[in-house]
Design an enzyme around this catalytic site. Structure first.
Site: not given
Lengths: 194, 125
Positions: A125-126, A129, A135
């Site tokens: 997930h990170e 980013h 998101h």
């Protein structure tokens, strides 16, 4: 899928990215492998490549476990709550809350700890980013903001793939009809922790 | 950041089960007009993730600002946008999450591009 404001990305000249771990954490190889696998998920669908380096300050992506106030204005809050955060391109900062009960091996879903968090799930997930993804409101997507304890979600969903390929294009070897398999469910010992 | 000396190696304590957002369960069923001790913490949560702009002096009053923020949160997470702290909303808020905001500088990227488009019915001449 969404992007950061103004859609920042790593430039074309920076598609071979290096990453390094905060030396103060002294991570063992079994933890580093988790991050390597997480990077691989994104490189499999894009032209981006990721290589680990020992030179933390010179690395494009800087990964570290920190507790509380760690100097970036976004303090961590102890166990549970906020798990991690990362900054948009081309900052490369990727921070995890050192207070969490991170599970790196084994099946997190059978952990006896009610606060066990799967490190690879959060890492994937990170990294999204770090690469410019925001998101997603799609619950199955990696970029959905929440993840429960004792949950594992590591495979990019169609929503994630469409988003990252809008930013960087597709990996020439990427075959949309084949989805990566999750091979990390072979043990049920409740997981090994950092 | 790079001169920070606050970094420490992880030292998890599996016996600790505290979750800073567990108290949100106490707010289940609350709606506009209510005053509940601790509601300011939920406003702080919504501020942290971009749903409330102002960061000044959060009160425990369930006011218009909180209702509006809740509706936006519920839309982003595909819940019924009631503006009420129903069970589904409260349970989702208590789940650990990424620290990055869903809304940055007032721009809600998370669901703004996914709302159903209005169909325009036109008559050609």
């Amino acid at each position: 899928y969404t992007f950061f404001t103004n859609k920042p990305t790593w430039p074309d000249s920076k598609h071979n990215l290096t990453y390094a771990f905060w030396p103060g954490n002294q991570l063992q190889s079994n933890a580093k492998v988790i991050f390597s696998r997480a990077f691989q998920r994104w490189s499999a669908v894009t032209p981006l490549n990721f290589t680990e380096t020992d030179f933390y300050l010179n690395a494009d992506i800087k990964i570290g476990f920190f507790k509380g106030d760690h100097g970036d204005g976004e303090s961590f809050d102890g166990q549970m709550g906020t798990l991690a955060h990362a900054f948009s391109p081309t900052s490369g900062l990727f921070h995890l809350d050192g207070a969490e009960d991170w599970v790196i091996d084994g099946d997190v879903t059978t952990s006896t700890s009610t606060v066990a968090i799967d490190l690879e799930s959060v890492a994937v997930h990170e990294i999204g980013h770090v690469l410019g993804m925001g998101h997603s409101s799609v619950e199955e997507a990696i970029m959905y903001p929440s993840i429960s304890a004792r949950t594992r979600k590591t495979e990019l969903a169609t929503d994630d793939i469409q988003g990252i390929q809008e930013l960087y294009g597709s990996n020439p070897n990427y075959n949309a009809s084949s989805t990566p398999s999750d091979t990390q469910k072979e043990t049920s010992d409740g997981g090994v922790r950092i | 950041y790079q001169n920070s000396n606050t970094a420490t190696a992880p030292s998890p304590d599996p016996t600790t089960t505290s979750n800073p957002w567990d108290l949100f369960h106490n707010f289940s069923g609350r709606h506009k007009g209510d005053q509940v001790s601790g509601l300011a913490n939920l406003k702080q949560y919504l501020h942290q993730f971009g749903y409330i702009n102002s960061s000044s002096n959060f009160t425990d009053n369930f006011d218009d600002t909180l209702e509006s923020a809740l509706k936006q949160y519920q839309k982003n997470f595909n819940l019924n946008a009631t503006g009420i702290l129903d069970n589904s909303t409260v349970q989702l808020m208590a789940i650990p999450r990424c620290g990055n905001a869903d809304i940055v500088n007032g721009t809600n990227s998370m669901n703004s591009g996914k709302s159903a488009r209005t169909t325009l019915h036109t008559v050609s001449h």
